[in-house]
Design a protein around this motif. Structure first.
Motif, PDB file in Angstrom:
ATOM      1  N   SER A 184     -86.677 -95.294 -12.404  1.00 23.52           N
ATOM      2  CA  SER A 184     -85.440 -95.937 -11.787  1.00 23.52           C
ATOM      3  C   SER A 184     -85.581 -96.102 -10.339  1.00 23.52           C
ATOM      4  N   SER A 192     -86.154 -97.405  -6.312  1.00 25.35           N
ATOM      5  CA  SER A 192     -87.558 -97.760  -5.560  1.00 25.35           C
ATOM      6  C   SER A 192     -88.676 -97.017  -5.917  1.00 25.35           C
ATOM      7  N   HIS A 193     -89.720 -97.864  -5.995  1.00 27.62           N
ATOM      8  CA  HIS A 193     -91.003 -97.206  -6.421  1.00 27.62           C
ATOM      9  C   HIS A 193     -92.132 -96.944  -4.964  1.00 27.62           C
ATOM     10  N   GLU A 239     -93.291-101.356 -12.142  1.00 27.73           N
ATOM     11  CA  GLU A 239     -92.403-101.888 -12.678  1.00 27.73           C
ATOM     12  C   GLU A 239     -91.406-102.302 -11.108  1.00 27.73           C
ATOM     13  N   LYS A 240     -90.856-103.583 -11.464  1.00 25.69           N
ATOM     14  CA  LYS A 240     -89.836-103.718 -10.538  1.00 25.69           C
ATOM     15  C   LYS A 240     -88.540-102.999 -10.283  1.00 25.69           C
ATOM     16  N   PRO A 241     -88.092-102.719  -9.106  1.00 28.76           N
ATOM     17  CA  PRO A 241     -88.546-103.262  -7.868  1.00 28.76           C
ATOM     18  C   PRO A 241     -89.818-102.625  -7.309  1.00 28.76           C
ATOM     19  N   TYR A 253     -87.351-101.057  -2.126  1.00 28.06           N
ATOM     20  CA  TYR A 253     -86.136-101.462  -1.680  1.00 28.06           C
ATOM     21  C   TYR A 253     -86.156-101.960  -0.166  1.00 28.06           C
ATOM     22  N   ASP A 308     -81.975 -93.358  -2.958  1.00 28.71           N
ATOM     23  CA  ASP A 308     -81.847 -94.834  -3.102  1.00 28.71           C
ATOM     24  C   ASP A 308     -80.741 -95.562  -2.111  1.00 28.71           C
ATOM     25  N   GLN A 311     -78.941-105.390  -5.496  1.00 30.26           N
ATOM     26  CA  GLN A 311     -79.744-104.745  -6.806  1.00 30.26           C
ATOM     27  C   GLN A 311     -79.935-105.870  -7.867  1.00 30.26           C
ATOM     28  N   ASN A 347     -83.669-106.333  -8.908  1.00 33.02           N
ATOM     29  CA  ASN A 347     -83.938-105.751 -10.265  1.00 33.02           C
ATOM     30  C   ASN A 347     -83.986-106.827 -11.453  1.00 33.02           C
ATOM     31  N   SER A 348     -83.480-108.120 -11.217  1.00 31.36           N
ATOM     32  CA  SER A 348     -83.570-109.045 -12.401  1.00 31.36           C
ATOM     33  C   SER A 348     -83.637-110.477 -11.915  1.00 31.36           C
ATOM     34  N   CYS A 378     -85.139-111.073  -9.379  1.00 32.18           N
ATOM     35  CA  CYS A 378     -86.696-111.193  -8.893  1.00 32.18           C
ATOM     36  C   CYS A 378     -87.766-111.842  -9.593  1.00 32.18           C
TER      37      CYS A 378
END
Length: 382
Positions: free
Chosen positions: A82, A84-85, A102-104, A107, A193, A212, A216-217, A219
């Motif tokens: 979950s 930022s990656h 996975e997205k995102p 940040y 985060d 967010q 998260n969506s 995008c």
């Protein structure tokens, strides 16, 4: 680079909903391409359970993704944690590991810039926008190209009916959330985060919530626009509103502006927790007809996306429907394998993922201009 055509060993970080319902079953299905050799999750119970189910030896089941990355012993990594990656992707790239993220992606633009520096221009990271690999989307792109390309698009209308996760996931019968996640570690990650959100958009609660939802969506819709028409040229209108005073904390969102070819786009993301089923409709209108994509819930594997082609025929209207049960997530995994083994560039790499972060920050900046919300951080100068 791994030898072309070779079965690659992959590690998966983050064993939440998307990993349990999609990634792990598909990695197992595509055992000709992948072998899952390491897993990590904050919950030792979840890591143990899924490690046993997918044949990962106990020594390779981690509760710390960073420790898993440090140990190595595999060819590539899938990041489904979950938040930022940015940090985990950077660690993987430093270790020379290709990443399916996975997205995102991140940040902040600063995180994305760091990843670009580490990749050095090579195809080293794919952002998980599976809808770009949907056969119906590929067919829409082909038809649009036959029509003359993105400049032929007069308008794009996007409507997302975002039902609650309980309704989207009822079919999966997932176990209850584990209770053995260390509270101090979860708090540390939340604080990290929160600091990144400050750096991205500032402290305004409305701006943070909107951002967010975007990264998260929405995008996914930005990625489809970028693929089919080019990223939005302008963000002119942004509005958010609650479903009702006692409704969910996340609002619905409306965004519109101009496309690079001169057409217009509108995205309406409706947060409807009690709506019976998730539905997403993307319609491209051009001078001679329309291309309409209707996506089902992303968690339903092999549920077809419907592409309806509307054009003129014999003085009237003709409608033709294209469907394929080929799973978009599976096609994404095949494309990731090609990136790892053959250096094939993904549809969304670091630069394209950063473009979506930038567009999301431009939306937040416009939201501030229209509502008076105090926007700070990178978004203030996006």
């Amino acid at each position: 680079m791994t030898e072309a055509g070779k079965r690659i060993r992959i590690a998966v970080a983050g064993l939440g909903v998307i990993s349990r319902t999609v990634h792990l079953p598909l990695l197992q299905r595509r055992g000709d391409l992948f072998e899952v050799v390491a897993l990590s999750d904050l919950s030792p119970t979840r890591a143990g359970e899924l490690g046993g189910r997918y044949g990962v030896e106990p020594a390779r089941r981690y509760t710390d993704a960073s420790a898993m990355l440090a140990d190595g012993g595999y060819d590539a990594v899938l990041l489904a944690t979950s938040g930022s990656h940015g940090d985990l992707a950077a660690q993987a790239l430093r270790a020379g590991l290709p990443v399916l993220c996975e997205k995102p992606l991140a940040y902040t633009r600063a995180e994305a810039d760091r990843l670009a520096d580490l990749a050095g221009g090579a195809p080293a990271l794919m952002v998980g926008y599976m809808k770009q690999y949907d056969p119906a989307v590929a067919e829409a792109a082909r038809l649009l190209d036959d029509l003359g390309g993105p400049e032929r698009v007069h308008a794009v209308e996007v409507t997302v009916l975002h039902s609650g996760s309980d309704r989207q996931l009822a079919f999966a019968n997932l176990p209850a959330a584990p209770v053995d996640v260390p509270a101090d570690e979860a708090a540390r990650l939340r604080a990290g985060d929160a600091a990144l959100l400050d750096a991205a958009v500032g402290a305004d609660p409305g701006a943070r919530t909107l951002y967010q939802i975007l990264i998260n969506s929405i995008c996914h819709d930005l990625s489809l626009l970028r693929l089919l028409t080019g990223a939005p040229a302008t963000v002119e209108h942004v509005a958010t509103w609650p479903v009702r005073p006692d409704g969910p904390p996340e609002p619905s969102v409306d965004i519109s502006g101009r496309l690079p070819g001169g057409g217009r786009y509108g995205i309406r993301w409706l947060n409807l927790p009690h709506y019976p089923a998730y539905r997403e409709i993307v319609t491209l209108h051009h001078a001679y007809g329309s291309l309409e994509l209707v996506f089902p819930s992303p968690y339903l594997l092999n549920a077809p996306t419907a592409l309806t082609v509307v054009d003129a025929h014999g003085g009237g209207e003709r409608r033709a429907v294209f469907r394929s049960v080929t799973e978009a997530f599976e096609q994404e995994l095949v494309a990731f394998h090609a990136m790892v083994t053959a250096g094939t560039a993904p549809l969304t790499g670091i630069a394209e993922g950063a473009a979506d972060v930038r567009t999301s920050q431009q939306v937040v900046r416009r939201y501030g201009e229209l509502t008076g919300a105090a926007i700070a951080g990178e978004a203030a100068n996006s």
